[in-house]
Scaffold this active site. Structure first.
Site, mmCIF file in Angstrom:
data_model
loop_
_atom_site.group_PDB
_atom_site.id
_atom_site.type_symbol
_atom_site.label_atom_id
_atom_site.label_comp_id
_atom_site.label_asym_id
_atom_site.label_seq_id
_atom_site.Cartn_x
_atom_site.Cartn_y
_atom_site.Cartn_z
ATOM 1 N N ASP A 101 41.498 84.447 50.461
ATOM 2 C CA ASP A 101 42.639 84.136 51.370
ATOM 3 C C ASP A 101 42.337 84.415 52.796
ATOM 4 O O ASP A 101 42.907 85.013 53.364
ATOM 5 C CB ASP A 101 43.777 85.052 51.243
ATOM 6 C CG ASP A 101 44.151 85.019 49.631
ATOM 7 O OD1 ASP A 101 44.252 84.110 49.001
ATOM 8 O OD2 ASP A 101 44.697 86.044 48.990
ATOM 9 N N GLU A 147 52.168 77.933 47.884
ATOM 10 C CA GLU A 147 51.894 79.242 48.825
ATOM 11 C C GLU A 147 50.931 78.753 49.835
ATOM 12 O O GLU A 147 50.594 77.652 50.144
ATOM 13 C CB GLU A 147 51.302 80.251 47.941
ATOM 14 C CG GLU A 147 49.941 79.769 47.239
ATOM 15 C CD GLU A 147 49.741 80.704 46.126
ATOM 16 O OE1 GLU A 147 50.443 81.775 45.753
ATOM 17 O OE2 GLU A 147 48.613 80.454 45.642
HETATM 18 O O1 FUB Z 1 45.284 86.693 46.779
HETATM 19 C C1 FUB Z 1 46.628 87.060 46.063
HETATM 20 C C2 FUB Z 1 47.490 85.542 45.982
HETATM 21 O O2 FUB Z 1 46.713 84.478 45.549
HETATM 22 C C3 FUB Z 1 47.822 84.857 47.520
HETATM 23 O O3 FUB Z 1 48.712 85.720 48.324
HETATM 24 C C4 FUB Z 1 47.997 83.768 47.306
HETATM 25 O O4 FUB Z 1 47.653 82.837 48.478
HETATM 26 C C5 FUB Z 1 46.844 83.000 46.359
HETATM 27 O O5 FUB Z 1 45.650 83.201 46.839
#
Ligand code: FUB
Length: 376
Positions: free
Chosen positions: A57, A267
């Site tokens: 991320d 997301e």
């Molecule tokens: O790294 C945890 C979660 O997985 C992140 O918040 C999302 O965007 C995905 O990458």
């Protein structure tokens, strides 16, 4: 089985964890592992920026000509994989820095630990950072003691930290993946949200419903759940307004539908500006694309334009886009080092625009591309 379903149910998980070995494996979504072929490093478009810890991320920023990356710090916890991301058990953050793309990467010491955040209990997921008037701000999601994701903010005079967290999460914040964009007039906006484990669907009216849906609105023919945006206060510590929905529409101006898994928001919000236009980019989650949409205002609406990147190896895909050295760069992550979705590594590659402002889709593999990745 369609390519998308194959990606959803057959993703990599390691048999033996080793930073050196690229042993690959696959599993269904609850983590039942089967051995898989190993992929040579030369198959990947770019190589991990850091090899002595797991990172994901990546939110990149350029401050004083230097590149700073704010990633999640993946750890190998005991929780089995599930659809809510319970296996992402991160407990702290480290900042990465580099003088130039391709140069040595410095890994900072612990920048913020969950034990030093009064309101947070666990799962320090994807962070972002911002700078204003001599202070650096680290924005991070974490679960509170009731199991609800909230977004916190911590400050430091040094971009590498350590950061000191505010005692409470940002009032009115919920869900995950904060991303802060500062416009040319100095006004900052936070984009955030994520469905499934990111709990956006459990916060429809801004109040957390622990018994809400586990995935999304479960209404395929209705507009998909939208990411959120809110202006930040001048001190960067609060929202000035109730978060608003960010509309992502098709080329006819119709909101993307919940059943449109290839294009709808899942997301990983990111905002950048290119030639006066606002580019909102995000992950489509269970179809594993990085997608983008363009608008004329930081609030949107944003018209879906296409894919920035085809699926990487590993279930998640999450990125940032930044200009450095007169070129544009995509920071992203895959699972090259471990073969496990919970243990990712960040990477960077150049991003190219076409003359009309559209973005060329990047294949994260040198050979065979997403078709090959889908088999894992
Ligand atoms: O790294 C945890 C979660 O997985 C992140 O918040 C999302 O965007 C995905 O990458």
């Amino acid at each position: 089985m369609s390519l998308n379903l194959a990606r959803h149910y057959l993703f990599p998980i390691a048999i033996a964890m080793s930073l050196a070995a690229c042993q690959q494996s696959s599993s269904d979504h609850s983590g039942n592992a089967q051995e898989q072929v190993k992929r040579p490093a030369s198959d990947y478009l770019s190589q991990p920026l850091v090899t002595d810890m797991y990172t994901a991320d990546p939110s990149a920023h350029v401050w004083n000509g230097k590149i700073y990356v704010y990633p999640s710090h993946d750890i190998d916890g005991p929780t089995p994989e599930d659809d809510l991301g319970s296996h992402f058990e991160m407990r702290d953050y480290h900042v990465l820095s580099m003088d130039k793309i391709g140069g040595p990467v410095t890994v900072g010491p612990v920048a913020l630990d969950v034990k030093d955040v009064a309101w947070a209990d666990k799962q320090m997921w994807a962070p972002d950072a911002a700078y204003k008037n001599g202070t650096y701000y680290l924005y991070f999601p974490a679960k509170d003691k009731e199991g609800a994701f909230r977004i916190g903010v911590a400050t430091s005079k040094d971009p590498m930290g350590p950061f000191k967290a505010q005692p409470q999460p940002i009032k009115g914040s919920y869900s995950i993946d904060p991303s802060v964009f500062t416009d040319d007039d100095g006004q900052s906006y936070m984009y955030f949200g994520g469905i499934w484990g990111g709990q956006l669907q459990r916060n429809i009216d801004g109040k957390y419903d622990p018994n809400g849906s586990k995935t999304d609105l479960a209404q395929d023919d209705k507009p998909a759940l939208a990411p959120r945006v809110a202006k930040l206060t001048g001190d960067m510590l609060e929202f000035t307004e109730t978060p608003r929905a960010v509309q992502i529409v098709d080329d006819k101006g119709k909101p993307l539908l919940g059943g449109d898994h290839d294009r709808r928001f899942f997301e990983a919000s990111w905002m950048h500006k290119y030639q006066g236009k606002y580019y909102f980019s995000y992950s489509t989650g269970d179809t594993h694309y990085l997608a983008y949409a363009i608008g004329d205002s930081p609030y949107g609406p944003f018209t879906y334009k296409g894919r920035i990147m085809d699926p990487v190896e590993g279930w998640t895909t999450h990125h940032s886009i930044v200009e450095w050295g007169g070129k544009w760069w995509l920071f992203y992550a895959d699972t090259q080092l471990s073969g496990q979705t919970r243990l990712r590594n960040v990477k960077v590659t150049e991003l190219h625009y076409r003359p009309n402002g559209s973005i060329e889709t990047i294949n994260p593999f040198v050979k065979n591309g997403a078709k090959d990745a889908a088999a894992h």
